[in-house]
Write a protein that holds these residues in place. Sequence first.
Motif, PDB file in Angstrom:
ATOM      1  N   GLY A   8       0.801  -1.214   0.000  1.00  0.00           N
ATOM      2  CA  GLY A   8       0.000   0.000   0.000  1.00  0.00           C
ATOM      3  C   GLY A   8       0.834   1.265   0.000  1.00  0.00           C
ATOM      4  N   GLY A   9       2.005   1.243  -0.630  1.00  0.00           N
ATOM      5  CA  GLY A   9       2.885   2.402  -0.681  1.00  0.00           C
ATOM      6  C   GLY A   9       3.843   2.510   0.491  1.00  0.00           C
ATOM      7  N   TRP A  10       3.760   1.603   1.460  1.00  0.00           N
ATOM      8  CA  TRP A  10       4.629   1.630   2.638  1.00  0.00           C
ATOM      9  C   TRP A  10       5.715   0.565   2.517  1.00  0.00           C
ATOM     10  CZ3 TRP A  10       4.096   5.467   6.075  1.00  0.00           C
ATOM     11  CH2 TRP A  10       2.910   6.181   6.034  1.00  0.00           C
ATOM     12  N   PRO A  11       6.984   0.965   2.363  1.00  0.00           N
ATOM     13  CA  PRO A  11       8.065  -0.025   2.286  1.00  0.00           C
ATOM     14  C   PRO A  11       8.314  -0.657   3.654  1.00  0.00           C
ATOM     15  CG  PRO A  11       8.943   2.202   2.108  1.00  0.00           C
ATOM     16  CD  PRO A  11       7.454   2.327   2.176  1.00  0.00           C
ATOM     17  N   LEU A  12       8.467  -1.960   3.667  1.00  0.00           N
ATOM     18  CA  LEU A  12       8.796  -2.674   4.898  1.00  0.00           C
ATOM     19  C   LEU A  12      10.304  -2.869   4.968  1.00  0.00           C
ATOM     20  CD1 LEU A  12       5.868  -5.186   4.848  1.00  0.00           C
ATOM     21  CD2 LEU A  12       6.360  -3.577   6.655  1.00  0.00           C
ATOM     22  N   PRO A  13      10.879  -2.741   6.148  1.00  0.00           N
ATOM     23  CA  PRO A  13      12.323  -2.910   6.257  1.00  0.00           C
ATOM     24  C   PRO A  13      12.741  -4.338   5.933  1.00  0.00           C
ATOM     25  CG  PRO A  13      11.331  -2.564   8.425  1.00  0.00           C
ATOM     26  CD  PRO A  13      10.246  -2.411   7.413  1.00  0.00           C
ATOM     27  N   SER A  14      13.906  -4.462   5.302  1.00  0.00           N
ATOM     28  CA  SER A  14      14.453  -5.788   5.031  1.00  0.00           C
ATOM     29  C   SER A  14      14.792  -6.454   6.353  1.00  0.00           C
ATOM     30  CB  SER A  14      15.706  -5.691   4.171  1.00  0.00           C
ATOM     31  OG  SER A  14      15.388  -5.120   2.934  1.00  0.00           O
ATOM     32  N   GLN A  15      14.588  -7.753   6.412  1.00  0.00           N
ATOM     33  CA  GLN A  15      14.841  -8.506   7.634  1.00  0.00           C
ATOM     34  C   GLN A  15      16.051  -9.395   7.457  1.00  0.00           C
ATOM     35  OE1 GLN A  15      13.031  -8.152  10.550  1.00  0.00           O
ATOM     36  NE2 GLN A  15      12.148  -6.445   9.433  1.00  0.00           N
ATOM     37  N   ASP A  16      16.772  -9.598   8.533  1.00  0.00           N
ATOM     38  CA  ASP A  16      17.908 -10.515   8.514  1.00  0.00           C
ATOM     39  C   ASP A  16      17.405 -11.950   8.506  1.00  0.00           C
ATOM     40  OD1 ASP A  16      19.669  -8.410   8.608  1.00  0.00           O
ATOM     41  OD2 ASP A  16      19.800  -8.430  10.794  1.00  0.00           O
ATOM     42  N   GLY A  17      18.247 -12.831   8.013  1.00  0.00           N
ATOM     43  CA  GLY A  17      17.907 -14.253   8.060  1.00  0.00           C
ATOM     44  C   GLY A  17      16.882 -14.636   7.027  1.00  0.00           C
ATOM     45  N   ASP A  18      16.014 -15.538   7.398  1.00  0.00           N
ATOM     46  CA  ASP A  18      15.054 -16.113   6.451  1.00  0.00           C
ATOM     47  C   ASP A  18      13.638 -15.601   6.688  1.00  0.00           C
ATOM     48  OD1 ASP A  18      14.623 -17.343   8.837  1.00  0.00           O
ATOM     49  OD2 ASP A  18      14.568 -19.376   8.050  1.00  0.00           O
ATOM     50  N   ASN A  19      13.481 -14.304   6.865  1.00  0.00           N
ATOM     51  CA  ASN A  19      12.173 -13.741   7.188  1.00  0.00           C
ATOM     52  C   ASN A  19      11.410 -13.183   5.993  1.00  0.00           C
ATOM     53  OD1 ASN A  19      12.381 -14.389   9.891  1.00  0.00           O
ATOM     54  ND2 ASN A  19      13.444 -12.496  10.376  1.00  0.00           N
ATOM     55  N   TYR A  20      11.899 -13.416   4.780  1.00  0.00           N
ATOM     56  CA  TYR A  20      11.176 -12.996   3.573  1.00  0.00           C
ATOM     57  C   TYR A  20      11.318 -14.084   2.521  1.00  0.00           C
ATOM     58  CZ  TYR A  20       9.900 -10.653  -0.724  1.00  0.00           C
ATOM     59  OH  TYR A  20       9.296 -10.335  -1.912  1.00  0.00           O
ATOM     60  N   ARG A  21      10.199 -14.403   1.882  1.00  0.00           N
ATOM     61  CA  ARG A  21      10.196 -15.347   0.748  1.00  0.00           C
ATOM     62  C   ARG A  21       9.183 -14.855  -0.262  1.00  0.00           C
ATOM     63  NH1 ARG A  21       8.001 -20.618   2.781  1.00  0.00           N
ATOM     64  NH2 ARG A  21       6.749 -19.227   4.009  1.00  0.00           N
ATOM     65  N   CYS A  22       9.422 -15.138  -1.539  1.00  0.00           N
ATOM     66  CA  CYS A  22       8.451 -14.853  -2.587  1.00  0.00           C
ATOM     67  C   CYS A  22       8.632 -15.901  -3.674  1.00  0.00           C
ATOM     68  CB  CYS A  22       8.652 -13.451  -3.150  1.00  0.00           C
ATOM     69  SG  CYS A  22       7.393 -13.004  -4.375  1.00  0.00           S
ATOM     70  N   TRP A  23       7.577 -16.654  -3.960  1.00  0.00           N
ATOM     71  CA  TRP A  23       7.652 -17.770  -4.889  1.00  0.00           C
ATOM     72  C   TRP A  23       6.385 -17.853  -5.722  1.00  0.00           C
ATOM     73  CZ3 TRP A  23       6.242 -17.819   0.089  1.00  0.00           C
ATOM     74  CH2 TRP A  23       5.111 -18.518   0.450  1.00  0.00           C
ATOM     75  N   GLU A  24       6.475 -18.613  -6.782  1.00  0.00           N
ATOM     76  CA  GLU A  24       5.349 -18.834  -7.691  1.00  0.00           C
ATOM     77  C   GLU A  24       4.716 -20.184  -7.348  1.00  0.00           C
ATOM     78  OE1 GLU A  24       5.029 -17.526 -12.298  1.00  0.00           O
ATOM     79  OE2 GLU A  24       6.617 -18.898 -11.783  1.00  0.00           O
TER      80      GLU A  24
END
Length: 126
Positions: A8-24
């Motif tokens: 919604g236009g708000w950037p979320l801070p990058s997280q250390d480790g394995d706290n972000y994933r994006c897959w198909e």
Amino acid sequence: MDPLLVIGGWPLPSQDGDNYRCWEEMLSVQADMISGRRVIESRGKVWKAAYASDYLPDDVLRPVLAVLRSGVPFLATVLPDNSDGTLVSTFLVESLTEPRVLAFDGSRPIWHGLAFTLREERPHGR
């Protein structure tokens, strides 16, 4: 580098480790027929993104949480695992773990434990 996730236009801070994933993932629907057969209809591929935060300041959490709790589709920018660039699409919240107060910075809370999974609203390909 662009943020990994913008909601919604708000950037979320990058997280250390394995706290972000994006897959198909293939979006499909299962139906059980009267005869006992199970039919699976594939509708196409959708992007899914998962994010977890160990630390979020109050001024970032509140607007993002309002978008996540709205119950309506919203625009998000994600960084897929198979690309060097971000993509923008309409997403829905598939799961949401509510945040907890970790500490206070003066009178402002610092939040902990926000986690969610998003799913693209419509298939983008087969």
